[in-house]
Design a protein around this motif. Structure first.
Motif, PDB file in Angstrom:
ATOM      1  N   PHE A   5       0.833  -1.197   0.000  1.00 28.31           N
ATOM      2  CA  PHE A   5       0.000   0.000   0.000  1.00 28.31           C
ATOM      3  C   PHE A   5       0.869   1.248   0.000  1.00 28.31           C
ATOM      4  N   ASP A   6       0.333   2.344  -0.546  1.00 27.42           N
ATOM      5  CA  ASP A   6       1.038   3.623  -0.541  1.00 27.42           C
ATOM      6  C   ASP A   6       1.279   4.071   0.901  1.00 27.42           C
ATOM      7  N   SER A   7       2.368   4.785   1.100  1.00 23.13           N
ATOM      8  CA  SER A   7       2.736   5.218   2.460  1.00 23.13           C
ATOM      9  C   SER A   7       1.674   6.103   3.091  1.00 23.13           C
ATOM     10  N   ASP A   8       0.959   6.924   2.290  1.00 23.34           N
ATOM     11  CA  ASP A   8      -0.080   7.778   2.875  1.00 23.34           C
ATOM     12  C   ASP A   8      -1.254   6.948   3.392  1.00 23.34           C
ATOM     13  N   VAL A   9      -1.572   5.842   2.733  1.00 25.61           N
ATOM     14  CA  VAL A   9      -2.629   4.943   3.203  1.00 25.61           C
ATOM     15  C   VAL A   9      -2.188   4.276   4.505  1.00 25.61           C
TER      16      VAL A   9
END
Length: 104
Positions: A5-9
């Motif tokens: 998953f993307d780091s912001d998620v």
């Protein structure tokens, strides 16, 4: 290879779990950690990927990592993270004989 998953998620989910669901983290850890003489006294969600969630759990002031697979199998989108964390919570309640609270 599990979905990453993307780091912001990841940051958003961890902030939510560790800010609003500390009791749920502890419940999940107590239900899914290997049995030991000492109880789990703290649990902090530290990450997740498409295969499961990761918590740092504390017993007798010793921290170790607990990885728990998602109950529904591998996931690859953000809405599935919430669904699987809720499923882990419900499974933890069932394992520990705790009445789960209603989900919004």
């Amino acid at each position: 290879m599990p979905h990453a998953f993307d780091s912001d998620v990841i940051t958003a989910v961890l902030r939510h779990m560790n800010g609003d669901h500390t009791d749920d983290n502890l419940l999940i850890a107590r239900a899914f950690a290997e049995p030991a003489e000492s109880p789990v006294t703290d649990a902090v969600m530290t990450g997740f990927d498409g295969d499961g969630g990761v918590w740092d759990i504390t017993r007798d002031d010793q921290v170790s990592e607990l990885r728990v697979p998602w109950p529904g199998g591998p996931i690859d989108d953000r809405p599935a993270v919430r669904r699987e964390v809720v499923a882990l919570y419900d499974a933890a309640c069932a394992r520990l004989g705790v009445e789960p609270r209603p989900h919004a």
